[in-house]
Design an enzyme around this catalytic site. Structure first.
Site, PDB file in Angstrom:
ATOM      1  N   LYS A  92       0.939  -1.106   0.005  1.00  0.00           N
ATOM      2  CA  LYS A  92      -0.071   0.113  -0.086  1.00  0.00           C
ATOM      3  C   LYS A  92       0.771   1.217   0.078  1.00  0.00           C
ATOM      4  O   LYS A  92       1.572   1.466   0.920  1.00  0.00           O
ATOM      5  CB  LYS A  92      -1.092   0.154   1.105  1.00  0.00           C
ATOM      6  N   GLY A 114       6.713   4.402   8.961  1.00  0.00           N
ATOM      7  CA  GLY A 114       5.828   5.599   9.269  1.00  0.00           C
ATOM      8  C   GLY A 114       5.951   5.976  10.543  1.00  0.00           C
ATOM      9  O   GLY A 114       7.008   5.763  11.137  1.00  0.00           O
ATOM     10  N   SER A 115       5.101   6.551  11.221  1.00  0.00           N
ATOM     11  CA  SER A 115       5.097   7.326  12.692  1.00  0.00           C
ATOM     12  C   SER A 115       5.126   6.066  13.571  1.00  0.00           C
ATOM     13  O   SER A 115       4.316   5.027  13.314  1.00  0.00           O
ATOM     14  CB  SER A 115       4.024   8.451  12.811  1.00  0.00           C
ATOM     15  N   THR A 116       5.568   6.283  14.719  1.00  0.00           N
ATOM     16  CA  THR A 116       5.510   5.596  15.910  1.00  0.00           C
ATOM     17  C   THR A 116       3.776   5.340  16.190  1.00  0.00           C
ATOM     18  O   THR A 116       3.663   4.138  16.819  1.00  0.00           O
ATOM     19  CB  THR A 116       6.269   6.048  16.976  1.00  0.00           C
ATOM     20  N   GLY A 169       2.294   3.351  14.160  1.00  0.00           N
ATOM     21  CA  GLY A 169       3.171   1.607  14.265  1.00  0.00           C
ATOM     22  C   GLY A 169       2.427   0.783  15.635  1.00  0.00           C
ATOM     23  O   GLY A 169       2.078  -0.138  15.166  1.00  0.00           O
ATOM     24  N   GLU A 222       9.599   0.225  10.992  1.00  0.00           N
ATOM     25  CA  GLU A 222      10.556   1.271  10.779  1.00  0.00           C
ATOM     26  C   GLU A 222       9.956   2.592  11.130  1.00  0.00           C
ATOM     27  O   GLU A 222       8.931   3.151  10.386  1.00  0.00           O
ATOM     28  CB  GLU A 222      11.269   1.073   9.594  1.00  0.00           C
ATOM     29  N   CYS A 252      13.306  10.329   8.771  1.00  0.00           N
ATOM     30  CA  CYS A 252      13.377   9.771  10.144  1.00  0.00           C
ATOM     31  C   CYS A 252      14.585   9.910  10.871  1.00  0.00           C
ATOM     32  O   CYS A 252      14.523   9.892  12.037  1.00  0.00           O
ATOM     33  CB  CYS A 252      12.829   8.597  10.382  1.00  0.00           C
ATOM     34  N   GLU A 306       9.292  14.461  17.439  1.00  0.00           N
ATOM     35  CA  GLU A 306       9.599  14.269  15.856  1.00  0.00           C
ATOM     36  C   GLU A 306       8.778  15.527  15.390  1.00  0.00           C
ATOM     37  O   GLU A 306       7.807  15.394  15.059  1.00  0.00           O
ATOM     38  CB  GLU A 306       9.446  13.046  15.505  1.00  0.00           C
TER      39      GLU A 306
END
Length: 503
Positions: free
Chosen positions: A197, A251-253, A256, A273, A307, A405
């Site tokens: 995706k 992507g973002s934490t 995730g 990641e 990142c 971040e």
């Protein structure tokens, strides 16, 4: 429908202009198809905010079709019976296709993401095709081992390394084609089938790759499926699908953590990641002629939407003013403009939403007492999502711009006066993230001691932003699980089976 902007510089390649004027499609079961519900996503040029294409909005029923196609290709199709050498040749062919169409992909990445086209030509596209070349070689080198159990009698024991199965892969918008390569190449080399995706903000290069796979790659149907859609409508159904054996997410934490929850239904394997807040530490003996351009690149490469961007600068007080004056002067000279302008050195942020988010951090830094050394504002007279390179000083560890971040061209610089390595490492590690860091010093002992003390998956010494398919990439702490690239990436997509026979 001719939505592409005719005044862009350079002129778009004819194949790309035709691609944008047409209707990009999803790739499901070897066919290019529209979304079943007929929904479309507007894709905007971040430099102008103009719509340049519309792509299908996949939803749960499209995801189900793609997963079932991948399941059939893995369980019953020729992919599972193909030799490792033949599989490796097909993976290599994907690299050849990207390299052959390199200029088209560079223009798409620049138009879609906003990044300077010179950057896409020099970094994104070569890293993408070289990743396929590198991983293609691993297809024939996946092997088990012979074991000697300490059990009564005589037995023969060995291990098999087998593909995990159907893999759902969700990639971000900051390096669209490169992230697709980092996900697809090792999974295919290991023998898995894939549903990828693409990010809804930057789907164009993934869907162009889908088109070229159908036209030029000769993969069996269902082995590679490529879809676009929003997180809730497409990403969540993919992560939760019971026929998916593994999810790989970048992507973002925060997202995730949602992926982990969605994967719990059938306990599918997960690699992540995620975010970062990379420190860059400059010691008093650092070669400033190298450190100044290196830290500038580390901070503002790809509009800071990386990142591993050098977002926290720690410099010894004896060289702090010289370093920061040099970085500030270099940042102020960066030419900000449309990515397709070949003279642009830094493009716009990816979307209006991202510009609002990053601008909010700039305001937060000001409100909390930070001093703007350079930047902090947009590009007058444009409708694009521009923000000039921004450097804050007079910061403290409690400020949001130091802790969180930002994912934009905003960095925070702080001076230190104690060169005790454990204390410096503790400050560098004072974050929930652990993705990357850089250290600048001419003392090799100090450099390697700091590399051991910093809790991050990548530590660069006297450099920043060095990537290669052979280098494993991933994070400690809340920066993720598992590694991309290198031999370690294959482990994400393999199961180990122990076989024992009594003799």
């Amino acid at each position: 429908m001719n939505m592409h902007t005719p005044t862009l510089t350079p002129k778009l390649a004819p194949a790309i202009a035709a691609y944008l004027d047409g209707a990009p499609k999803l790739l499901i079961d070897g066919k290019l198809v529209s979304a079943k519900a007929g929904g479309l996503i507007d894709v905007r040029d971040p430099a102008t905010a103009q719509v340049v294409a519309r792509v299908p909005e996949a939803q749960a029923e499209d995801i189900d079709d793609a997963v079932r196609a991948a399941r059939k290709a893995f369980d019953d199709g020729p992919w599972s019976r193909m030799t490792a050498a033949d599989r490796g040749r097909l993976v290599h062919r994907l690299g050849e296709i990207i390299e052959r169409h390199a200029e088209e992909f560079a223009q798409l990445e620049s138009l879609d993401n906003g990044k300077p086209i010179a950057e896409a030509r020099a970094a994104d596209i070569p890293v993408a095709y070289n990743t396929f070349y590198y991983m293609a070689g691993w297809a024939t080198k996946i092997a088990g081992s012979t074991l000697s159990p300490s059990v009564p009698g005589e037995v023969h024991s060995y291990t098999l390394r087998e593909p995990v199965g159907v893999v759902g892969q969700i990639i971000p918008w900051n390096f669209p084609l490169m992230m697709a390569a980092w996900k697809l190449a090792p999974a295919l080399a290991a023998g898995c089938t894939v549903v990828l995706k693409a990010a809804e903000d930057t789907p164009l290069s993934a869907l162009r790759l889908a088109q070229l796979i159908v036209e030029e790659a000769d993969f069996p149907p269902g082995v590679i499926n490529i879809v676009t859609g929003y997180g809730e409508g497409a990403g969540a159904p993919l992560a939760a699908h019971p026929l998916v054996d593994k999810i790989a997410f970048t992507g973002s934490t925060d997202v995730g953590k949602l992926i982990v929850k969605a994967a719990a239904g059938n306990l599918k394997r997960v690699t992540l990641e995620l975010g970062g807040k990379a420190p860059t530490i400059v010691f008093p003996d650092a070669d400033l002629d190298r450190a100044i351009p290196g830290v500038t690149l580390g901070s503002f490469f790809a509009q800071g939407q990386v990142c591993v961007a050098a977002t926290r600068i720690y410099a010894h007080k004896s060289i702090f003013d010289r370093l920061m004056q040099g970085v500030s002067d270099a940042a102020a000279k960066i030419k900000v403009g449309p990515g397709l302008d070949p003279t642009t050195q830094m493009g716009p942020l990816v979307s209006a939403e991202q510009l609002r988010r990053v601008s909010g951090y700039v305001q937060s830094g000001r409100d909390e007492g930070g001093q703007v050394l350079t930047g902090g504002d947009g590009l007058p007279g444009t409708d694009g999502y521009f923000l000039k390179p921004t450097i804050f000083t007079n910061a403290n560890p409690d400020m949001r711009i130091v802790r969180e971040e930002i994912f934009g061209p905003v960095v925070v610089a702080q001076a230190f006066d104690d060169s005790e390595l454990d204390a410096l490492a503790a400050e560098a590690n004072n974050t929930e993230y652990g993705l990357a860091a850089s250290v600048w010093t001419q003392n090799a002992g100090v450099a390697h001691k700091m590399a051991r003390r910093i809790k991050a998956g990548t530590v660069w010494l006297n450099c920043h932003h060095v990537f290669d398919p052979v280098l494993p990439f991933g994070g400690y702490k809340q920066s993720g699980w598992g590694r991309e690239n290198g031999a370690q990436a294959l482990e994400n997509y393999l199961e180990t089976k122990a076989v024992t026979m009594a003799l």
